[in-house]
Scaffold this motif. Structure first.
Motif, mmCIF file in Angstrom:
data_model
loop_
_atom_site.group_PDB
_atom_site.id
_atom_site.type_symbol
_atom_site.label_atom_id
_atom_site.label_comp_id
_atom_site.label_asym_id
_atom_site.label_seq_id
_atom_site.Cartn_x
_atom_site.Cartn_y
_atom_site.Cartn_z
ATOM 1 N N ALA A 238 11.691 -18.448 43.374
ATOM 2 C CA ALA A 238 10.716 -19.147 44.212
ATOM 3 C C ALA A 238 11.370 -20.425 44.719
ATOM 4 O O ALA A 238 11.866 -21.231 43.926
ATOM 5 C CB ALA A 238 9.459 -19.471 43.424
ATOM 6 N N LYS A 240 11.082 -23.874 47.032
ATOM 7 C CA LYS A 240 10.185 -24.824 47.695
ATOM 8 C C LYS A 240 10.838 -25.320 48.986
ATOM 9 O O LYS A 240 11.919 -25.894 48.967
ATOM 10 C CB LYS A 240 9.884 -26.008 46.773
ATOM 11 N N PHE A 245 6.129 -22.762 49.285
ATOM 12 C CA PHE A 245 7.116 -21.970 48.552
ATOM 13 C C PHE A 245 7.373 -20.637 49.250
ATOM 14 O O PHE A 245 6.471 -20.043 49.845
ATOM 15 C CB PHE A 245 6.629 -21.691 47.132
ATOM 16 N N GLY A 350 5.305 -17.644 49.359
ATOM 17 C CA GLY A 350 5.050 -17.726 47.934
ATOM 18 C C GLY A 350 3.581 -17.999 47.676
ATOM 19 O O GLY A 350 3.123 -19.143 47.769
ATOM 20 N N ASN A 361 4.407 -27.961 42.856
ATOM 21 C CA ASN A 361 5.244 -27.396 41.798
ATOM 22 C C ASN A 361 4.430 -26.798 40.653
ATOM 23 O O ASN A 361 4.704 -25.688 40.196
ATOM 24 C CB ASN A 361 6.194 -28.462 41.254
ATOM 25 N N ALA A 364 2.781 -23.590 41.612
ATOM 26 C CA ALA A 364 3.769 -22.516 41.736
ATOM 27 C C ALA A 364 4.080 -21.908 40.372
ATOM 28 O O ALA A 364 4.130 -20.682 40.212
ATOM 29 C CB ALA A 364 5.030 -23.046 42.392
ATOM 30 N N PHE A 375 12.706 -20.918 39.590
ATOM 31 C CA PHE A 375 12.081 -21.747 40.626
ATOM 32 C C PHE A 375 13.065 -22.822 41.073
ATOM 33 O O PHE A 375 13.524 -23.628 40.250
ATOM 34 C CB PHE A 375 10.810 -22.418 40.089
ATOM 35 N N MET A 377 13.105 -26.018 42.934
ATOM 36 C CA MET A 377 12.077 -26.989 43.311
ATOM 37 C C MET A 377 12.696 -28.293 43.782
ATOM 38 O O MET A 377 13.891 -28.536 43.591
ATOM 39 C CB MET A 377 11.152 -27.270 42.127
#
Length: 774
Positions: A238, A240, A245, A350, A361, A364, A375, A377
């Motif tokens: 994932a 950002k 996302f 996402g 965040n 997510a 992830f 981020m």
């Protein structure tokens, strides 16, 4: 520059005499904040030897004071209009003569809060070549810095909290500038960084980090390189971005895509791809000059293109010959792709199925923990979430499917100023909201289908931002909504109206479709064809294949025949129900079931023949639909092309692509009688075996003739040109059929808004405008 033709010298100021004038107050509206416009004005003024100031005002417009020699002022104004920065757009300039105040220098003043003239909030701009070059240069202080931007590129709408566009009014306020950045920020000779609010560098800017689904940070010298390595190994990451996302993974591994589809509960809806460069994009799709221009534009939308066989897994876009491709619009995306083995990835929104794109965040981790393995981020807040925009080509013309990042929240200008503001809440599917103030209609970014509370709250949030930003008082506003009594968007409209006991203005769904194109063309009365999936009709039935006249009021001039929808919404998911309903209505239950079974259509229902019998018995009391989408779904099922709607429009979309290469069989294959196109009779003939032609030829012919018959009805009613809107208005064979009657020049497709339900809220406002409500 929208709103201006190029001005040639001499430029004469209206109501002013340059021979006696030595000072001007100039107010500029358009996209003039957050795009390096004030530094640009500063450099122009200094170059022309003028004194005074430039500042942002509270409405996101810019005020300029110049004083000096009249000839120098004239040259300054000429350059102001004709030499704008890369991402700026001037729509209006208001000039007022003033008495000189004796300024000693030209300066950039701190922004004010006075609102004198509205101006557009800038959309997000894809990374420019200069910034990308610096990110890739080992000798640059921005080497491999994922958040590099300048006057010409970077996030705008997604980071702004309120206007004017100053750093303290954006999420970049969390990152005070370091000494080096401050020096560049204050340097008037620094073309791309002087007084640019979004700049930063590795010392003072946002940071990127990699975590697992529990939120535990992984030790990685370069989190982006590590994320790329994990993706290469088959993991889903994932990522950002600037508007929310993405879920990123390999586009060439079936097992990875099977996992993504399973966990995302997305069995067939196509995934978008992000390619490192045009050269990479050309390896996976057919890219012509028009597509190149769109792909490399500052908006950087997803562009739907014919895909090259074998370049990507079939699971990227099952049953389709096209694929959606975009180029990286941030340094973060570019750096990630650069280290992947294929140099392109699936880059899909996402979110949980049916919910808005995730921007925070914590959310997510909470919602994507079972989908993503890792992830990537960062710690810059996303203020306004925004999905990627989507564009396709219809009969050679670019047409928007989804209007969001890169385009929102641009406005569309009304022919005149309105007497009161307006708020519109749009439709149910592909929702947007819109507001109108002064002489502007401002749609929100793409919201999505209002299937759950999260998306409904997103609509409230997006409308609230525009209402607050543009200083709209809800009790002064006219509230506009769809006629459908059960649309969730109506709840939002009723909430706003109830605060001040305002009456709701209802606008029929397909009238709003046509009105949205009228807004673009500034028309006051027009003939239109609205072709889409569903809309509440004035007779209480489901409309969707309509010929309309819209002006002071509206008139329904023609439509597709009504088809039964046994089981209501179930018939939209399984169009075989429409087929058994059509047969039952004409022939009775037992004969209908015999023909249905002889065609093998029971295999297209989860409950087989038992479900078909139930649907036959539901036919007599079922809703009726004149929808082009439902008719095309039924044809797609009858021909064995596609028989379940896993995403909006799937059977019809698949039918269009399947039909390419087909030929026109006969002009009489689909007839019209009076004001009605006989879609019901066509389905009966098809199911009873009377149309023994190639399925591909049948598919192409029926779509082409559907457009042609609707166009013929419009022509017979007096139309000389036709506006085309609705979700099916992107269908090339249908548009070709319409153009067979009106020609290309007189068949008007929307350019600034999508033809689908993304444009309904703007159309609702324009219809209210035409009726004098605002």
């Amino acid at each position: 520059m929208p709103g201006f033709s190029k001005i040639e010298k001499p430029f004469l100021l209206p109501m002013c005499r340059l021979s006696t004038m030595q000072a001007l107050r100039v107010r500029v509206a358009g996209i003039v904040q957050g795009v390096g416009f004030r530094p640009h004005v500063y450099r122009l003024a200094v170059r022309h030897g003028l004194k005074g100031y430039v500042l942002n005002l509270g409405g996101s417009e810019v005020e300029i004071w110049v004083e000096g020699d009249p000839k120098q002022i004239e040259d300054f104004l000429y350059d102001l209009k004709n030499k704008t920065p890369r991402s700026a757009e001037i729509e209006e300039i208001h000039i007022q003569a003033e008495a000189p105040k004796g300024y000693k220098d030209f300066i950039i003043l701190k922004s004010g809060t006075t609102i004198t003239k509205l101006s557009m909030i800038p959309p997000d701009f894809g990374i420019c070549e200069e910034c990308l070059r610096e990110v890739l240069d080992p000798s640059s202080r921005w080497y491999r810095y994922p958040f590099h931007s300048c006057a010409w590129c970077g996030p705008r709408f997604t980071v702004i909290e309120k206007i004017p566009y100053d750093r303290e009014n954006t999420s970049m306020r969390d990152f005070p500038l370091c000494e080096e950045c401050q020096k560049e920020y204050r340097d008037p000779n620094n073309l791309r960084r002087f007084h640019i609010q979004g700049i930063s560098c590795p010392k003072c800017g946002p940071k990127v980090f990699l975590v697992d689904p529990t939120g535990k940070q992984l030790e990685a010298e370069d989190p982006i390189r590590e994320a790329a390595r994990l993706i290469n190994e088959g993991y889903i990451v994932a990522v950002k971005g600037i508007g929310g996302f993405h879920l990123a993974c390999l586009a060439t591994e079936d097992s990875v895509l099977e996992k993504l589809r399973r966990h995302k509960k997305r069995p067939t809806k196509p995934f978008a791809l992000m390619a490192l460069s045009l050269e990479v994009a050309e390896k996976i799709a057919e890219v012509d000059d028009s597509a190149r221009e769109l792909l490399t534009s500052p908006a950087r939308p997803i562009v739907i293109l014919p895909r090259k066989p074998g370049a990507v897994s079939e699971l990227v876009a099952p049953n389709l010959k096209t694929v959606g491709v975009m180029l990286p619009y941030t340094a973060l995306h570019y750096l990630l792709l650069m280290d992947t083995r294929d140099k392109f990835l699936v880059m899909t929104s996402g979110n949980e199925s049916g919910e808005p794109i995730i921007k925070d965040n914590d959310e997510a981790l909470r919602k994507l923990g079972k989908v993503a393995d890792y992830f990537l981020m960062h710690n810059r807040r996303i203020v306004n979430r925004a999905d990627d925009s989507v564009v396709r080509f219809t009969d050679g013309e670019p047409v928007m499917i989804r209007r969001s990042r890169g385009y929102a929240p641009r406005w569309i200008i009304l022919p005149r100023s309105i007497k009161s503001p307006a708020i519109a809440t749009g439709a149910f599917l592909m929702n947007t909201g819109s507001v109108a103030v002064e002489k502007y209609v401002i749609p929100t970014q793409h919201i999505g289908d209002l299937e759950n509370l999260e998306t409904l709250e997103f609509l409230r949030e997006a409308l609230s931002f525009l209402i607050k930003t543009y200083g709209i008082k809800e009790c002064d506003a006219i509230v506009v909504t769809d006629k459908h009594p059960a649309y969730p968007s109506r709840l939002v409209a009723e909430e706003i109206a109830s605060k001040c006991s305002n009456n709701l203005v209802e606008v029929q769904h397909h009238v709003a479709h046509v009105s949205a194109v009228m807004l673009e063309t500034a028309s006051t009365e027009e003939y239109g064809i609205a072709i889409d999936g569903v809309g509440y009709g004035d007779d209480g039935q489901i409309w969707g294949g309509e010929v309309l006249y819209v002006g002071q009021g509206y008139e329904r001039l023609g439509h597709l025949d009504y088809l039964p929808m046994p089981g209501g919404d179930m018939a939209t998911v399984y169009p075989a129900r429409i087929l058994i309903g059509t047969l039952t209505r004409a022939l009775g239950e037992e004969e209908a079931l015999k023909i249905f079974q002889s065609n093998g259509l029971q295999r297209y229902l989860p409950g087989g023949l038992s479900e078909a019998r139930l649907a036959a018995r539901q036919t007599s009391g079922s809703p009726m639909s004149s929808s082009a989408g439902r008719f095309l779904d039924a044809v797609s099922t009858a021909l064995g092309v596609s028989w379940k709607r896993n995403y909006e429009g799937e059977p019809a979309i698949t039918l269009e692509e399947y039909s390419y290469g087909g030929n026109i069989i006969s002009d009489s294959l689909l007839d019209a009688e009076g004001d009605t196109v006989k879609t019901y009779d066509f389905l009966l003939k098809l199911l009873q075996g009377e149309l023994r032609h190639s399925p591909r030829d049948l598919a192409y012919t029926v779509q082409f003739l559907l457009g042609k018959r609707l166009a013929e009805i419009a022509r017979e009613k007096g139309a000389k040109k036709i506006l085309v809107s609705g979700g099916a208005a992107v269908n090339t064979p249908i548009v070709k059929g319409i153009r067979a009657i009106f020609g290309k020049e007189n068949t008007i497709l929307p350019k600034k808004l999508p033809p689908g339900d993304n444009s309904i809220s703007a159309g609702q406002i324009y219809y209210a405008y035409l009726q004098g409500y605002i």
